[in-house]
Design a protein around this motif. Sequence first.
Motif, PDB file in Angstrom:
ATOM      1  N   THR A   1       6.859  18.617   5.107  1.00 11.88           N
ATOM      2  CA  THR A   1       6.640  17.171   5.219  1.00 11.88           C
ATOM      3  C   THR A   1       7.902  16.485   5.734  1.00 11.88           C
ATOM      4  OG1 THR A   1       6.025  15.166   4.015  1.00 11.88           O
ATOM      5  CG2 THR A   1       7.234  16.810   2.766  1.00 11.88           C
ATOM      6  N   ARG A   2       7.698  15.363   6.434  1.00  6.61           N
ATOM      7  CA  ARG A   2       8.864  14.604   6.919  1.00  6.61           C
ATOM      8  C   ARG A   2       9.575  13.875   5.789  1.00  6.61           C
ATOM      9  NH1 ARG A   2       4.881  12.880  10.843  1.00  6.61           N
ATOM     10  NH2 ARG A   2       4.893  10.811   9.897  1.00  6.61           N
ATOM     11  N   GLY A   3       8.916  13.818   4.620  1.00  8.62           N
ATOM     12  CA  GLY A   3       9.567  13.228   3.452  1.00  8.62           C
ATOM     13  C   GLY A   3       9.455  11.714   3.422  1.00  8.62           C
ATOM     14  N   VAL A   4       9.834  11.166   2.273  1.00 11.00           N
ATOM     15  CA  VAL A   4       9.691   9.729   2.030  1.00 11.00           C
ATOM     16  C   VAL A   4      10.998   8.990   2.355  1.00 11.00           C
ATOM     17  CG1 VAL A   4       9.346   8.014   0.200  1.00 11.00           C
ATOM     18  CG2 VAL A   4       7.884  10.050   0.304  1.00 11.00           C
TER      19      VAL A   4
ATOM     20  N   LEU B   1      13.994   2.103  -5.219  1.00 14.95           N
ATOM     21  CA  LEU B   1      12.889   2.616  -6.035  1.00 14.95           C
ATOM     22  C   LEU B   1      11.566   1.931  -5.679  1.00 14.95           C
ATOM     23  CD1 LEU B   1      14.548   3.003  -9.557  1.00 14.95           C
ATOM     24  CD2 LEU B   1      13.966   4.794  -7.914  1.00 14.95           C
ATOM     25  N   GLU B   2      11.621   0.686  -5.226  1.00 14.73           N
ATOM     26  CA  GLU B   2      10.383  -0.024  -4.841  1.00 14.73           C
ATOM     27  C   GLU B   2       9.690   0.710  -3.688  1.00 14.73           C
ATOM     28  OE1 GLU B   2      13.396  -1.568  -5.075  1.00 14.73           O
ATOM     29  OE2 GLU B   2      13.003  -2.472  -7.030  1.00 14.73           O
ATOM     30  N   PHE B   3      10.487   1.234  -2.787  1.00 17.36           N
ATOM     31  CA  PHE B   3       9.914   1.959  -1.645  1.00 17.36           C
ATOM     32  C   PHE B   3       9.271   3.272  -2.117  1.00 17.36           C
ATOM     33  CE2 PHE B   3      10.525   4.929   1.995  1.00 17.36           C
ATOM     34  CZ  PHE B   3       9.619   4.333   2.853  1.00 17.36           C
ATOM     35  N   ILE B   4       9.942   3.959  -3.036  1.00 21.14           N
ATOM     36  CA  ILE B   4       9.377   5.204  -3.581  1.00 21.14           C
ATOM     37  C   ILE B   4       8.087   4.890  -4.334  1.00 21.14           C
ATOM     38  CG2 ILE B   4       9.829   7.066  -5.234  1.00 21.14           C
ATOM     39  CD1 ILE B   4      12.802   6.838  -4.392  1.00 21.14           C
ATOM     40  N   SER B   5       8.081   3.778  -5.055  1.00 23.04           N
ATOM     41  CA  SER B   5       6.894   3.353  -5.788  1.00 23.04           C
ATOM     42  C   SER B   5       5.725   3.113  -4.830  1.00 23.04           C
ATOM     43  CB  SER B   5       7.228   2.089  -6.573  1.00 23.04           C
ATOM     44  OG  SER B   5       6.139   1.698  -7.325  1.00 23.04           O
TER      45      SER B   5
ATOM     46  N   PRO C   1      12.556   3.363   8.939  1.00 21.57           N
ATOM     47  CA  PRO C   1      12.769   3.978   7.607  1.00 21.57           C
ATOM     48  C   PRO C   1      11.826   3.424   6.539  1.00 21.57           C
ATOM     49  CG  PRO C   1      14.875   3.438   8.603  1.00 21.57           C
ATOM     50  CD  PRO C   1      13.827   2.813   9.478  1.00 21.57           C
ATOM     51  N   GLY C   2      11.335   2.193   6.714  1.00 17.03           N
ATOM     52  CA  GLY C   2      10.448   1.593   5.712  1.00 17.03           C
ATOM     53  C   GLY C   2       8.986   1.622   6.102  1.00 17.03           C
ATOM     54  N   TRP C   3       8.636   2.368   7.158  1.00 16.63           N
ATOM     55  CA  TRP C   3       7.278   2.340   7.705  1.00 16.63           C
ATOM     56  C   TRP C   3       6.553   3.630   7.325  1.00 16.63           C
ATOM     57  CZ3 TRP C   3       6.040   2.314  13.658  1.00 16.63           C
ATOM     58  CH2 TRP C   3       4.705   1.953  13.833  1.00 16.63           C
ATOM     59  N   LEU C   4       6.011   3.650   6.107  1.00 15.37           N
ATOM     60  CA  LEU C   4       5.357   4.861   5.577  1.00 15.37           C
ATOM     61  C   LEU C   4       4.065   5.190   6.323  1.00 15.37           C
ATOM     62  CD1 LEU C   4       5.810   4.268   1.764  1.00 15.37           C
ATOM     63  CD2 LEU C   4       6.446   6.375   2.961  1.00 15.37           C
ATOM     64  N   GLU C   5       3.838   6.473   6.500  1.00 10.35           N
ATOM     65  CA  GLU C   5       2.599   6.934   7.119  1.00 10.35           C
ATOM     66  C   GLU C   5       1.917   7.935   6.187  1.00 10.35           C
ATOM     67  OE1 GLU C   5       3.140   9.163  10.734  1.00 10.35           O
ATOM     68  OE2 GLU C   5       1.020   8.965  11.285  1.00 10.35           O
ATOM     69  N   VAL C   6       0.618   7.727   5.928  1.00 13.21           N
ATOM     70  CA  VAL C   6      -0.155   8.704   5.146  1.00 13.21           C
ATOM     71  C   VAL C   6      -0.784   9.666   6.147  1.00 13.21           C
ATOM     72  CG1 VAL C   6      -2.051   9.026   3.531  1.00 13.21           C
ATOM     73  CG2 VAL C   6      -0.617   6.984   3.363  1.00 13.21           C
TER      74      VAL C   6
ATOM     75  N   LEU D   1      18.429   5.792   8.329  1.00 17.50           N
ATOM     76  CA  LEU D   1      18.004   5.861   9.734  1.00 17.50           C
ATOM     77  C   LEU D   1      16.757   6.731   9.894  1.00 17.50           C
ATOM     78  CD1 LEU D   1      21.505   6.618  11.297  1.00 17.50           C
ATOM     79  CD2 LEU D   1      20.400   4.387  11.156  1.00 17.50           C
ATOM     80  N   ARG D   2      15.877   6.329  10.778  1.00 14.96           N
ATOM     81  CA  ARG D   2      14.760   7.162  11.234  1.00 14.96           C
ATOM     82  C   ARG D   2      14.365   6.691  12.622  1.00 14.96           C
ATOM     83  NH1 ARG D   2      11.533  10.767   8.344  1.00 14.96           N
ATOM     84  NH2 ARG D   2      11.962  10.854   6.113  1.00 14.96           N
ATOM     85  N   PHE D   3      14.072   7.652  13.508  1.00 11.78           N
ATOM     86  CA  PHE D   3      13.583   7.276  14.841  1.00 11.78           C
ATOM     87  C   PHE D   3      12.510   8.265  15.271  1.00 11.78           C
ATOM     88  CE2 PHE D   3      13.594   7.501  19.474  1.00 11.78           C
ATOM     89  CZ  PHE D   3      13.333   6.169  19.765  1.00 11.78           C
ATOM     90  N   ASN D   4      11.345   7.705  15.613  1.00  9.87           N
ATOM     91  CA  ASN D   4      10.237   8.541  16.109  1.00  9.87           C
ATOM     92  C   ASN D   4       9.868   9.610  15.082  1.00  9.87           C
ATOM     93  OD1 ASN D   4       8.350   9.341  17.998  1.00  9.87           O
ATOM     94  ND2 ASN D   4       9.751  10.709  19.066  1.00  9.87           N
ATOM     95  N   CYS D   5      10.014   9.291  13.805  1.00  5.56           N
ATOM     96  CA  CYS D   5       9.852  10.280  12.742  1.00  5.56           C
ATOM     97  C   CYS D   5       9.622   9.525  11.422  1.00  5.56           C
ATOM     98  CB  CYS D   5      11.125  11.130  12.692  1.00  5.56           C
ATOM     99  SG  CYS D   5      11.018  12.554  11.642  1.00  5.56           S
ATOM    100  N   ARG D   6       8.451   8.883  11.324  1.00  9.05           N
ATOM    101  CA  ARG D   6       8.208   7.980  10.192  1.00  9.05           C
ATOM    102  C   ARG D   6       8.202   8.711   8.852  1.00  9.05           C
ATOM    103  NH1 ARG D   6       2.886   4.834  11.820  1.00  9.05           N
ATOM    104  NH2 ARG D   6       3.039   4.122   9.673  1.00  9.05           N
TER     105      ARG D   6
END
Length: 309
Positions: free
Chosen positions: A286-289, A94-98, A58-63, A295-300
Amino acid sequence: MSWASPDPHPVPDLPARTPAAKALLSAVALRRRRWLWALGSLGLAGAAGAAYTRFCEPGWLEVTHHVVPLRPTETKPIRILHLSDLHASACVPLEFISEAVRLGLAEKPDLICLTGDFITKHFADWNAYAAVLKPLAAAAPVFACLGNHDGGKWAARPAYGGHADHRAIRSCLAASGVKVLLNQSEEIRLRSRRVRLVGVGDLWGEELHAAEAFGASAAADLTLLLMHNPDGKDAVAGFRWDLALCGHTHGGQLRLPWLGTPFAPVRDHRFVAGLNRWRDRWIFTTRGVGNLHGLRFNCRPEVSLLTLN
Ligand SMILES: [Fe+2]
C-alpha cells in the motif's frame, strides 16, 4: 544673445536603420520575449507543483479496491482493510489518521491489517492516538506488524532520535485493541475459512526472524503475511504464505514523470506499490496513509481494501 556650454557627452548620430536591420532587431526582441515568457511559465509551474506537493496531495486520501485471486472457494470473499505508514507526527496529524480510519471502516471490512510505521520519530500523545485507533477493533479483528520507525535499533540511532524500543507503541496498540504480531502467528476463522496471520519484525531493524514467526507449519486455508518492508520477501521465501501485506515504500512518495520512484527506500522496485505476483504468491504494497517531510506527488495517500476470493 544666448550662450550655451558645449555638451560634454554628445550623442552620436545613429545611422538610419535599414529594413534588414529593423527586421533583425525585432526578431531578437521577439525571441527575448519568448524566452522570458517560457522562464516565467516554468517558474510558475514549479511554484504551483511545489505548493501542490506540500499542501494538497499529502492530505488527499484515496480509497482503493483490489481483488486478489486466490484459491476459488464457495464461501463469501474476505474483505481486508489494509492501512500502513500512518506516521503520526508534526507532518501527519491524528485528525488525518482518524479520517483514514473512518473511510476504511465505511467499507465494512471482515479483517483489518496494519503494517507498521505508526509514528515517525519521538511521539508522546499516546492516549489520543489510542483513541483514534480504537474504532478499528470495535469493527473487526485487527492485527499489526511493526515498522522501522516504531522504535528499536534502526529508529534509535543517535542521528535519528526515535524510540529505543517498541514499548510505547505496543502499549498504545494494546490499549486500542490491536494485536501485534512480532515474529508470531495466530489463526482465526473468517467466513468458514481458517486464516493464519503471520507477522514478522522489521527488516531494517534486524528483527525479521522468519522461522520464529512461522513456527511449526499449520494447515490453514489461507496464510496472510504482515511484513512492513517488501524487501523482506527473500527472508520468508522458504515458508508457506499466500499474500503478503506490506507498506514502507509510501508508494515512492514522489512519483516523477520519466524517473518513476527514485526515492522509494527498497532494493526491489517491482514491489513499490500495488498488487504484484511473486513466484506462486502475491505481494500487496500500500502507498500508506502518512508521509515523511510532508510531501507527496503523483502518489496519493491510500486506504486499501482487498477482496480475497
Ligand atoms: Fe514509512
